[in-house]
Design a protein around this motif. Structure first.
Motif, short mmCIF file in Angstrom:
data_model
loop_
_atom_site.label_atom_id
_atom_site.label_comp_id
_atom_site.label_asym_id
_atom_site.label_seq_id
_atom_site.Cartn_x
_atom_site.Cartn_y
_atom_site.Cartn_z
N VAL A 1 32.51 32.76 -16.25
CA VAL A 1 33.00 31.94 -17.35
C VAL A 1 34.38 31.33 -17.09
O VAL A 1 34.63 30.18 -17.43
CB VAL A 1 33.01 32.77 -18.65
CG1 VAL A 1 33.41 31.89 -19.82
CG2 VAL A 1 31.65 33.38 -18.88
N GLU A 2 35.23 32.12 -16.46
CA GLU A 2 36.59 31.62 -16.24
C GLU A 2 36.59 30.36 -15.37
O GLU A 2 37.28 29.39 -15.67
CB GLU A 2 37.42 32.72 -15.56
CG GLU A 2 38.90 32.56 -15.75
CD GLU A 2 39.65 33.63 -14.98
OE1 GLU A 2 40.31 33.28 -13.99
OE2 GLU A 2 39.52 34.82 -15.36
N ALA B 1 36.57 24.40 -14.49
CA ALA B 1 35.78 23.31 -13.93
C ALA B 1 35.48 22.26 -14.99
O ALA B 1 35.53 21.07 -14.74
CB ALA B 1 34.49 23.84 -13.34
N ALA B 2 35.17 22.75 -16.19
CA ALA B 2 34.83 21.83 -17.27
C ALA B 2 35.99 20.90 -17.54
O ALA B 2 35.82 19.76 -17.96
CB ALA B 2 34.45 22.61 -18.52
N GLU B 3 37.20 21.37 -17.29
CA GLU B 3 38.37 20.52 -17.51
C GLU B 3 38.56 19.52 -16.38
O GLU B 3 38.95 18.39 -16.60
CB GLU B 3 39.63 21.38 -17.61
CG GLU B 3 39.81 22.03 -18.96
CD GLU B 3 40.83 23.16 -18.89
OE1 GLU B 3 41.70 23.13 -18.00
OE2 GLU B 3 40.70 24.09 -19.71
N LEU C 1 26.69 27.84 -19.51
CA LEU C 1 26.08 26.61 -20.05
C LEU C 1 26.80 26.13 -21.30
O LEU C 1 27.02 24.93 -21.48
CB LEU C 1 24.60 26.85 -20.37
CG LEU C 1 23.63 26.65 -19.21
CD1 LEU C 1 22.22 27.01 -19.64
CD2 LEU C 1 23.68 25.21 -18.71
N THR C 2 27.16 27.06 -22.15
CA THR C 2 27.85 26.68 -23.38
C THR C 2 29.18 26.03 -23.05
O THR C 2 29.59 25.06 -23.68
CB THR C 2 28.09 27.93 -24.27
OG1 THR C 2 26.85 28.62 -24.37
CG2 THR C 2 28.58 27.54 -25.63
N GLU C 3 29.82 26.57 -22.04
CA GLU C 3 31.13 26.06 -21.62
C GLU C 3 31.04 24.62 -21.09
O GLU C 3 31.97 23.84 -21.24
CB GLU C 3 31.69 27.00 -20.55
CG GLU C 3 33.19 27.03 -20.43
CD GLU C 3 33.85 27.45 -21.73
OE1 GLU C 3 34.63 26.65 -22.22
OE2 GLU C 3 33.57 28.57 -22.24
N ILE C 4 29.95 24.29 -20.43
CA ILE C 4 29.89 23.00 -19.73
C ILE C 4 29.00 21.97 -20.43
O ILE C 4 28.76 20.89 -19.91
CB ILE C 4 29.38 23.18 -18.27
CG1 ILE C 4 27.95 23.71 -18.27
CG2 ILE C 4 30.32 24.07 -17.48
CD1 ILE C 4 27.32 23.76 -16.88
N LYS C 5 28.52 22.31 -21.61
CA LYS C 5 27.46 21.48 -22.18
C LYS C 5 27.86 20.03 -22.48
O LYS C 5 27.01 19.16 -22.51
CB LYS C 5 26.84 22.14 -23.42
CG LYS C 5 27.74 22.22 -24.64
CD LYS C 5 26.94 22.83 -25.77
CE LYS C 5 27.66 22.79 -27.09
NZ LYS C 5 29.01 23.35 -27.14
#
Ligand code: GDP
Length: 433
Positions: free
Chosen positions: A266-267, A272-274, A297-301
């Motif tokens: 998750v970290e 990465a999402a940023e 998935l929730t983090e990158i959706k």
């Protein structure tokens, strides 16, 4: 000697023969710089080259500054600034896409499109100037006389013309703005394709991240560079994939087998999402989905991401529907082991970053931030004209903004550009170009 001829002979300094050489004579204006040019083609060894150069310099030549040849071509008016900048882009091109779009600019595509808009602006400026000089006959304004009724006013031919003219100008400006928008859009997409798409691979332990990385950076797809970053754990690998460049970032964590589970999951997804342009989420399709998959998935959706159902050579227990429960994204079945599914992956990436930019259509590609900024300024001025038209302001109002748009676009071609900007641009060139 006749221009554009090649001569065989020897290069001598005093009586001493240095090397055999071919000498090309090219008189301006049909040369790279548009000036008279002589090229000496000697054997490429360092000793021969050094001595020939020394002889030439001792007879009054001097070494060219970086980009000086292209700068002279520009100053002599053979090419405009967009074409000069394209020379550098051709040299720096990292992939097929970058090369193709740079050559297009070099062949004058930006010059053509920008000039078209400028010509349109200029003809309107001329029309407006004329009306200011001779309002009686060429006036664009309805002058409201207290006694006139609106209807009468409207029916007078010159005043009809005024309205027609407004709508013609408005229409032309709309078309120009659309064109500018497309050019900026192409730039934003093209930039990623040219410089590389910053890509991060995510997934829980054992999903197959490092196997995927190995496939991507395998010999066929050729690692271009291994750039060690400033901190120990930033490692970038540049991968060419069918004309696209992926910059795989933060790969150190993937290859490092001692990596703590938390960081892999998750970290990393958060970070990465940023930062990433593209996220490749790897799931092990042979094992049931768990809370690690869900959390990532929730983090990158909301990001540009592609889900890869890996290990397709094994029996699948995870389906695309499982992914889509959490996030709407393309799902591709791959096997890192058998190297299957990579063509689909490639197409999917192209599709994700394509809004026409990849189809090499007839539209032009601006090349850099400087040019983009000029388009942004030109558009702002054109929108101002639209507003003045809507508010029916007197013509000198929009004449000012039209002039501003004209100048802003001119900077792309190198008109009205200060010497400091010119010097800055050419100083980025390499020697001898
Ligand atoms: P990571 O922890 O996500 O980097 O996963 P690895 O790439 O180290 O892979 C974990 C294990 O899965 C290794 O034993 C790989 O050989 C295996 N593996 C990876 N991809 C595939 C695949 O497509 N099919 C099969 N059968 N095994 C795979």
């Amino acid at each position: 000697m006749k221009t554009h001829t090649i001569h065989y002979g020897v290069v001598k300094d005093e009586d001493h023969i240095i090397d055999e050489a071919l000498v090309m004579i090219m008189r301006g204006p049909r040369t790279y710089t548009a000036e008279d040019t002589v090229e000496i083609d000697c054997h490429g060894g360092p000793a021969a080259m050094k001595q020939v150069l020394k002889a030439v310099l001792s007879h009054g030549a001097r070494p060219a500054d970086p980009g000086e040849f292209t700068k002279r071509a520009f100053l002599n008016g053979r090419i405009d600034l967009s074409e000069a900048e394209a020379v550098m882009d051709v040299i720096d091109a990292r992939n097929d896409y970058a090369l193709k779009s740079a050559v297009k600019v070099l062949r004058g595509s930006v010059k053509r499109d920008i000039s078209e808009i400028r010509d349109m602006i200029l003809s309107h400026l001329a029309r407006i100037e004329a009306s200011l000089d001779d309002p009686e006959h060429l006036g664009l304004e309805e002058d409201f006389d207290e006694e006139d009724t609106y209807v009468e006013d409207y029916l007078e031919p010159e005043k009809m013309l005024a309205d027609t003219y407004r709508s013609v100008l408005g229409g032309d400006i709309d078309a120009a703005i659309r064109k500018i928008d497309r050019m900026t859009e192409n730039y934003d997409n093209g930039r990623l394709l040219k410089e590389g798409i910053r890509t991060v691979i995510l997934g829980k332990p054992n999903a197959g991240k490092s196997s995927l990385l190995n496939c991507l950076s395998g010999e066929e797809r050729a690692i271009v560079t291994d750039i060690a970053g400033t901190t120990r754990d930033i490692l970038e690998e540049t991968v060419n994939m069918g004309g696209l460049t992926l910059i795989l970032t933060d790969t150190a964590g993937i290859r490092d087998t001692d990596e703590v589970v938390e960081r892999i999951g998750v970290e990393r997804a958060k970070k990465a999402a940023e930062e990433a342009d593209l996220i490749l989420f790897v799931a092990d399709s042979s094992r049931p989905f768990d809370e690690n998959d869900e959390a990532i998935l929730t983090e990158i959706k909301d990001r540009k991401a592609i889900a890869l159902l890996n290990k397709s050579d094994l029996e699948a227990v995870v389906t695309p529907a499982d992914i889509r429960k959490y996030a709407e994204m393309p799902v591709i079945t791959i096997s890192a082991k058998n190297e299957s599914g990579f063509e689909e992956l490639q197409n999917s990436i192209k599709h994700l970053f394509d809004t026409g930019a990849l189809s090499y259509n007839e539209e032009s590609f601006i090349a850099n931030e400087r040019q983009r900024q000029a388009l942004v300024e030109a558009k702002a001025s054109l929108l101002q004209v639209k507003q003045s038209l809507d508010l029916r302001l007197p013509e000198d109002f929009y004449a000012i903004d039209l002039t501003d748009a004209y100048s802003a676009l001119g900077t792309i071609l190198g008109e009205e550009v200060g010497e400091d900007v010119i010097n800055e641009i050419f100083s980025r060139f390499c020697m001898g170009k």
